[in-house]
Design a protein around this motif. Structure first.
Motif, PDB file in Angstrom:
ATOM      1  N   THR A 265     -70.230 112.377 -67.052  1.00 36.72           N
ATOM      2  CA  THR A 265     -71.338 111.754 -67.721  1.00 36.72           C
ATOM      3  C   THR A 265     -71.874 110.692 -67.229  1.00 36.72           C
ATOM      4  OG1 THR A 265     -69.889 110.633 -68.995  1.00 36.72           O
ATOM      5  CG2 THR A 265     -70.539 112.987 -69.784  1.00 36.72           C
ATOM      6  N   SER A 266     -71.133 109.920 -66.253  1.00 37.04           N
ATOM      7  CA  SER A 266     -71.548 108.538 -65.845  1.00 37.04           C
ATOM      8  C   SER A 266     -70.985 108.321 -64.491  1.00 37.04           C
ATOM      9  CB  SER A 266     -71.063 107.737 -67.011  1.00 37.04           C
ATOM     10  OG  SER A 266     -69.773 107.604 -66.903  1.00 37.04           O
ATOM     11  N   LYS A 267     -71.327 107.137 -63.856  1.00 40.04           N
ATOM     12  CA  LYS A 267     -70.590 106.720 -62.823  1.00 40.04           C
ATOM     13  C   LYS A 267     -69.876 105.450 -63.429  1.00 40.04           C
ATOM     14  CE  LYS A 267     -74.098 107.624 -59.147  1.00 40.04           C
ATOM     15  NZ  LYS A 267     -75.120 106.818 -58.098  1.00 40.04           N
ATOM     16  N   VAL A 268     -68.602 105.313 -62.867  1.00 33.02           N
ATOM     17  CA  VAL A 268     -67.418 104.229 -63.411  1.00 33.02           C
ATOM     18  C   VAL A 268     -67.126 103.531 -62.135  1.00 33.02           C
ATOM     19  CG1 VAL A 268     -65.434 103.941 -64.548  1.00 33.02           C
ATOM     20  CG2 VAL A 268     -66.985 105.874 -65.198  1.00 33.02           C
ATOM     21  N   ARG A 269     -67.120 102.160 -62.425  1.00 35.32           N
ATOM     22  CA  ARG A 269     -66.215 101.140 -61.423  1.00 35.32           C
ATOM     23  C   ARG A 269     -65.690 100.231 -62.056  1.00 35.32           C
ATOM     24  NH1 ARG A 269     -72.158  99.270 -61.097  1.00 35.32           N
ATOM     25  NH2 ARG A 269     -72.153  96.830 -61.511  1.00 35.32           N
ATOM     26  N   ILE A 270     -64.781  99.677 -61.351  1.00 36.08           N
ATOM     27  CA  ILE A 270     -63.918  98.504 -62.066  1.00 36.08           C
ATOM     28  C   ILE A 270     -64.340  97.411 -61.052  1.00 36.08           C
ATOM     29  CG2 ILE A 270     -61.553  97.489 -62.166  1.00 36.08           C
ATOM     30  CD1 ILE A 270     -60.621 100.308 -62.656  1.00 36.08           C
ATOM     31  N   GLU A 271     -64.657  96.232 -61.937  1.00 39.32           N
ATOM     32  CA  GLU A 271     -65.153  95.177 -61.090  1.00 39.32           C
ATOM     33  C   GLU A 271     -64.371  93.735 -61.260  1.00 39.32           C
ATOM     34  OE1 GLU A 271     -69.046  94.187 -62.882  1.00 39.32           O
ATOM     35  OE2 GLU A 271     -70.068  95.623 -61.362  1.00 39.32           O
ATOM     36  N   GLY A 272     -63.291  93.713 -61.662  1.00 39.59           N
ATOM     37  CA  GLY A 272     -62.202  92.954 -61.813  1.00 39.59           C
ATOM     38  C   GLY A 272     -61.295  93.110 -62.530  1.00 39.59           C
TER      39      GLY A 272
ATOM     40  N   VAL B 246     -67.340  98.681 -65.681  1.00 34.42           N
ATOM     41  CA  VAL B 246     -68.885  99.015 -65.892  1.00 34.42           C
ATOM     42  C   VAL B 246     -68.972 100.547 -65.792  1.00 34.42           C
ATOM     43  CG1 VAL B 246     -71.106  98.708 -65.098  1.00 34.42           C
ATOM     44  CG2 VAL B 246     -69.569  96.826 -65.122  1.00 34.42           C
ATOM     45  N   ILE B 247     -69.792 101.113 -66.742  1.00 30.03           N
ATOM     46  CA  ILE B 247     -70.201 102.505 -66.794  1.00 30.03           C
ATOM     47  C   ILE B 247     -71.634 102.540 -66.713  1.00 30.03           C
ATOM     48  CG2 ILE B 247     -69.946 104.422 -68.638  1.00 30.03           C
ATOM     49  CD1 ILE B 247     -67.642 102.744 -69.916  1.00 30.03           C
TER      50      ILE B 247
ATOM     51  N   GLU C 146     -79.170 105.590 -69.965  1.00 36.21           N
ATOM     52  CA  GLU C 146     -79.172 104.935 -70.877  1.00 36.21           C
ATOM     53  C   GLU C 146     -78.497 103.510 -70.259  1.00 36.21           C
ATOM     54  OE1 GLU C 146     -79.323 104.892 -74.518  1.00 36.21           O
ATOM     55  OE2 GLU C 146     -80.749 106.590 -73.900  1.00 36.21           O
ATOM     56  N   PRO C 147     -78.311 102.394 -71.107  1.00 34.73           N
ATOM     57  CA  PRO C 147     -78.044 101.019 -70.494  1.00 34.73           C
ATOM     58  C   PRO C 147     -76.738 101.114 -70.231  1.00 34.73           C
ATOM     59  CG  PRO C 147     -79.175 100.486 -72.447  1.00 34.73           C
ATOM     60  CD  PRO C 147     -78.917 102.134 -72.507  1.00 34.73           C
ATOM     61  N   ARG C 148     -76.327 100.311 -68.909  1.00 33.17           N
ATOM     62  CA  ARG C 148     -74.897 100.190 -68.566  1.00 33.17           C
ATOM     63  C   ARG C 148     -73.959  99.711 -69.783  1.00 33.17           C
ATOM     64  NH1 ARG C 148     -75.612  97.168 -62.783  1.00 33.17           N
ATOM     65  NH2 ARG C 148     -76.467  98.768 -61.839  1.00 33.17           N
ATOM     66  N   ILE C 149     -72.780  99.867 -69.794  1.00 27.05           N
ATOM     67  CA  ILE C 149     -71.976  99.582 -70.819  1.00 27.05           C
ATOM     68  C   ILE C 149     -70.512  98.701 -69.954  1.00 27.05           C
ATOM     69  CG2 ILE C 149     -70.129 100.190 -72.449  1.00 27.05           C
ATOM     70  CD1 ILE C 149     -71.758 103.009 -72.480  1.00 27.05           C
ATOM     71  N   ALA C 150     -70.345  97.644 -70.576  1.00 29.62           N
ATOM     72  CA  ALA C 150     -69.395  96.905 -70.142  1.00 29.62           C
ATOM     73  C   ALA C 150     -67.953  97.117 -70.958  1.00 29.62           C
ATOM     74  CB  ALA C 150     -69.702  95.561 -70.235  1.00 29.62           C
TER      75      ALA C 150
END
Length: 367
Positions: free
Chosen positions: A74-81, A127-128, A134-138
């Motif tokens: 349903t989304s792209k997911v990344r870890i930023e820190g 970050v999703i 739809e807007p990004r989700i933190a």
């Protein structure tokens, strides 16, 4: 330990998610024989049901490279820190790695690499990016618990499991409830105990599978693909995690006790009793699995257990038993209610691989 090239104060977690449903159960059938419980909930569908969620988004594939987005359903997911505890103080996470046996390693700004139960308490900034625009989700993703112990099928190796929680409240707080130990954080794995096969200390746990990714297509069904640098976070009450957690068999063929490439999706679908475009399990029934190609695990030799089918990446490829009967499925008489079942060639315990099957499944003859 593989080398991580991450140089930022960012963390890349390779969590992922699980498909299918069912848990394994060890009965008194001998050291080299394993019994597994098939799906016992109605959400064992063709998609990625009964798996991990972060809020209302699937949390499946994550990259081991910091800030790199990984494709999910349903989304792209990344870890930023992220931060982790070291000698009583919080320190930044500089990199992440998942070992060949699924152990999570974190590289800290001070203290170097940590692993095992030491990663408990680490918090990842996630970050999703929803695919619907739809807007990004933190979000925060926290390791609420980490446990490592000898493998059940091979005690010479260590299998780790993790309990992840998130600060993003899901729509379904009954299935993904708030953590009792961490108010304000919600479990990413569903509250499903496999009809008692999983106790409270296990049912919210995940295992990590490196170098593979999980996808689901409505017309094709769930598949596991070769994806270096990506890992799957599989809840242990879903089919994608069963081989690793219970059989100590990994999807990465280069790993110790790794399956061959063609067996990745086959193992998943054998657990789901996949045939004719969908799972056909009967809730709460036990199965026994055999790997005729790599010999990593073998089924029970008890005479009351009979061959259900041989499975390949497309699902059932040959059938056990007579044309007008089938075991362990939604239908008592598959030949009458399941188009195509009677046309499958018969398979035997001696040579079912000749029909393109790569895994065998037995069920109890009385079920």
């Amino acid at each position: 330990m593989r080398t991580s090239n991450n140089i930022l104060i960012l963390l890349v977690s390779t969590l992922s998610f699980a498909v299918g449903c069912d848990d394994e159960f060890y009965a008194d059938f001998g050291e080299e024989e394993v019994i597994a419980l098939r799906c016992n909930t109605p959400d064992c569908g063709s998609g990625l049901a009964n798996t991990s969620r972060i809020g209302d988004h699937s949390l499946s594939n994550l990259s081991e490279t910091l800030i790199a987005p990984a494709a999910n359903t349903t989304s792209k997911v990344r870890i930023e820190g992220g931060t982790a505890e070291y000698l009583g103080s919080k320190t930044a996470i500089m990199g992440i790695d998942v070992e060949a046996d699924g152990e999570l390693k974190l590289k800290l700004a001070t203290g170097g690499w940590i692993g095992g139960a030491a990663v408990e308490g680490a918090t990842f900034s996630v970050v999703i990016e929803p695919l619907d625009g739809e807007p990004r989700i933190a979000a925060e993703l926290k390791i609420a618990g980490a446990w490592c112990s000898p493998g059940r099928y091979d005690a010479s190796m260590t299998i780790c499991r993790y309990q992840f929680v998130t600060d993003i409240e899901p729509e379904d707080t009954k299935l993904y409830p708030e953590s009792e130990e961490m108010p304000g954080y919600y479990h990413i794995c569903p509250d499903e105990d496999e009809d008692g096969a999983l106790d409270d200390t296990h049912k919210f746990s995940s295992v990590l599978s490196p170098n593979v990714s999980l996808f689901a297509n409505p017309s094709v069904g769930p598949t596991i693909a070769d994806s270096p640098g990506i890992f799957i976070n599989g809840c242990i009450n879903s089919a994608v995690a069963k081989g690793q957690f219970k059989l100590n068999a990994f999807y990465d063929p280069t790993a110790y006790r790794g399956l061959q490439l063609g067996q990745r999706t086959a193992l998943l679908r054998a657990w789901m009793a996949w045939f004719n475009g969908g799972p056909r399990t009967v809730p709460g029934r036990f199965i026994s699995l055999k790997d005729p190609l790599g010999g990593l695990f073998d089924w029970t030799s008890e005479p009351a257990w009979v061959l259900e089918a041989g499975y390949g990446a497309e699902g059932a490829r040959c059938r056990g038993g007579a044309e007008d009967t089938g075991n362990h499925r939604y239908y008592i008489d598959p030949v009458l209610s399941l188009p195509g079942w009677s046309t499958l060639p018969p398979c035997t315990t001696a040579d079912y691989t000749s029909y393109g099957a790569v895994l065998g499944v037995k069920v109890h003859g009385d079920l």
